[in-house]
Design a protein around this motif. Sequence first.
Motif, PDB file in Angstrom:
ATOM      1  N   UNK A   1      21.749  -8.687   7.177  1.00  0.00           N
ATOM      2  CA  UNK A   1      22.855  -8.354   6.277  1.00  0.00           C
ATOM      3  C   UNK A   1      24.050  -9.212   6.651  1.00  0.00           C
ATOM      4  N   UNK A   2      24.557  -9.980   5.706  1.00  0.00           N
ATOM      5  CA  UNK A   2      25.705 -10.845   5.981  1.00  0.00           C
ATOM      6  C   UNK A   2      26.929 -10.392   5.206  1.00  0.00           C
ATOM      7  N   UNK A   3      28.095 -10.434   5.876  1.00  0.00           N
ATOM      8  CA  UNK A   3      29.369 -10.079   5.269  1.00  0.00           C
ATOM      9  C   UNK A   3      30.471 -10.725   6.096  1.00  0.00           C
TER      10      UNK A   3
ATOM     11  N   UNK B   1      20.010  -5.990  10.849  1.00  0.00           N
ATOM     12  CA  UNK B   1      21.052  -6.467  11.751  1.00  0.00           C
ATOM     13  C   UNK B   1      22.169  -7.064  10.902  1.00  0.00           C
ATOM     14  N   UNK B   2      23.416  -6.856  11.349  1.00  0.00           N
ATOM     15  CA  UNK B   2      24.571  -7.299  10.576  1.00  0.00           C
ATOM     16  C   UNK B   2      25.209  -8.524  11.207  1.00  0.00           C
TER      17      UNK B   2
ATOM     18  N   UNK C   1      20.341 -10.082   2.886  1.00  0.00           N
ATOM     19  CA  UNK C   1      21.238  -9.343   1.993  1.00  0.00           C
ATOM     20  C   UNK C   1      22.654  -9.864   2.217  1.00  0.00           C
ATOM     21  N   UNK C   2      23.336 -10.246   1.158  1.00  0.00           N
ATOM     22  CA  UNK C   2      24.714 -10.720   1.225  1.00  0.00           C
ATOM     23  C   UNK C   2      25.608  -9.722   0.516  1.00  0.00           C
TER      24      UNK C   2
ATOM     25  N   UNK D   1      31.885 -15.089  -2.973  1.00  0.00           N
ATOM     26  CA  UNK D   1      31.110 -16.319  -2.945  1.00  0.00           C
ATOM     27  C   UNK D   1      30.916 -16.879  -1.559  1.00  0.00           C
ATOM     28  N   UNK D   2      31.917 -16.729  -0.685  1.00  0.00           N
ATOM     29  CA  UNK D   2      31.794 -17.257   0.676  1.00  0.00           C
ATOM     30  C   UNK D   2      30.623 -16.617   1.409  1.00  0.00           C
ATOM     31  N   UNK D   3      30.498 -15.303   1.266  1.00  0.00           N
ATOM     32  CA  UNK D   3      29.416 -14.581   1.944  1.00  0.00           C
ATOM     33  C   UNK D   3      28.059 -14.939   1.331  1.00  0.00           C
ATOM     34  N   UNK D   4      27.996 -14.929   0.008  1.00  0.00           N
ATOM     35  CA  UNK D   4      26.713 -15.185  -0.650  1.00  0.00           C
ATOM     36  C   UNK D   4      26.244 -16.610  -0.383  1.00  0.00           C
ATOM     37  N   UNK D   5      27.165 -17.577  -0.448  1.00  0.00           N
ATOM     38  CA  UNK D   5      26.794 -18.966  -0.188  1.00  0.00           C
ATOM     39  C   UNK D   5      26.344 -19.154   1.259  1.00  0.00           C
ATOM     40  N   UNK D   6      27.042 -18.516   2.196  1.00  0.00           N
ATOM     41  CA  UNK D   6      26.650 -18.609   3.602  1.00  0.00           C
ATOM     42  C   UNK D   6      25.253 -18.030   3.814  1.00  0.00           C
ATOM     43  N   UNK D   7      24.971 -16.927   3.165  1.00  0.00           N
ATOM     44  CA  UNK D   7      23.662 -16.293   3.299  1.00  0.00           C
ATOM     45  C   UNK D   7      22.561 -17.170   2.698  1.00  0.00           C
TER      46      UNK D   7
END
Length: 466
Positions: A77-79, A104-105, A134-135, A139-145
């Motif tokens: 999970x990325x945020x 894991x986050x 999971x993002x 956009x920063x989070x989704x692109x990084x994921x």
Amino acid sequence: MAGRDRVVHLLRQLERAACRCPAHSNTFHRGAGAASCSVRETDYAFEMASSNIRYGAGVSREIGMDLQNLGARNVCVMTDKNLSRLPPVKAVLESLAANGVQFKVYDDVRVEPTDSSFKDAISFAKNDSFDVFVAVGGGSVIDTCKAANLYACHPDADFLDFVNAPIGGGKPITGALKPLIAVPTTAGTGSETTGVAIFDYEPLKAKTGIANRALRPTLGIVDPIHTLSMPERVAANSGFDVLCHALESYTALPYDQRRPCPPNPLSRPAYQGSNPISDVWSRHALGVVAKFMKRAVKDPEDLEARSSMHLASVFAGIGFGNAGVHLCHGMSYPIAGNVKTHAAKGYSVEHPLVPHGLSVVLTSPAVFNFTAPMCPERHLEAAEILGTDVRRVKREDAGAVLSDALRQFLFDLQVEDGLAAVGYSTEDIPALVKGTIPQERVTKLSPRAHTEEDLSQLFEASMKLY
């Protein structure tokens, strides 16, 4: 009959997508000629790609079941740090826990990511055996994921291998990626629908990215409740991204004028040029922005307005995710990448920041004044959607009219007074032009050809808006 009426209505919309302006006069409804790139310089086809989208207030609670249905055993999970304390992430993690999903986050995503921050996330992903990503974020989070998923699945690849040329190798992605579910919390980037991941490449102080349909999330969960946590300026800057996604994709070079013609379908870029299907999404998104954006910015509790902007982000994402963007975005990358000391209101970050949507929209009055001669009808239609009476406007005045409409729209939303207000001067123009030149992936989709001198003049015209 109801079904027939819907089909007729869609066909009429597609028919209206064709206009007689110079950039679009011979597209869409005439035969494309020989369907072979061995005898064509320009493309003859386009294809539509988008993530699956699920929309509804509170729909985030379903994500645990989705992961269970996928058989997920170890979820990444990325945020970002700020979002990790807010309701959207809490709702997602509660759903995962309730459905017995192990996760894991990673919450070190950087707002406006860089190559360094991408690499940190990639390292985290490589150090474990995640089977789903999971993002939760913008956009920063989704692109990084997306990037973390890509390089975790291609562990031997060099970082620049998949980065867009000319900065990177621009290699095609042929291997399978893990499923990625995106939960957008801003109404702007449309990243939940696209195969694009954008970042600041620090050595050149310019944005670039990775663009390939393989990066598209498996599912975008669009929960309008999440947009209620957006501060006013975040809502505004996110909305400006939607505005420019819609305008740029609608006025982009037509797909059958884009060079070169790909020798293999795998080589056809994600950003293909304006086309009759993208046009429908982009034009509709622009109408939603015109109707709801000011309300969404001014009243964070206006669920109808914020929900509508969340959907507009999806609509524009489908439009530009296949048609592409052009000069506003190409010029925005060095504006964001060369930031000096500007402190963005509403953003909990410790580094100087010109938010992406703001960096895009500051050049929009100058850009659309410049591009209008190539497709004046579309520029006039855009001005009309934004509220301008164009019934007596001449075609040659289309650029000035749309430019004025945009300038008033920005003034009403209290946007900074041009590039000078975010720390730039005319002395910075050569560096800004230099940072735009590598963005050929998007700038070549401008309906009007341009030189370095044209770019210099556009940056100069954008120093002050009002």
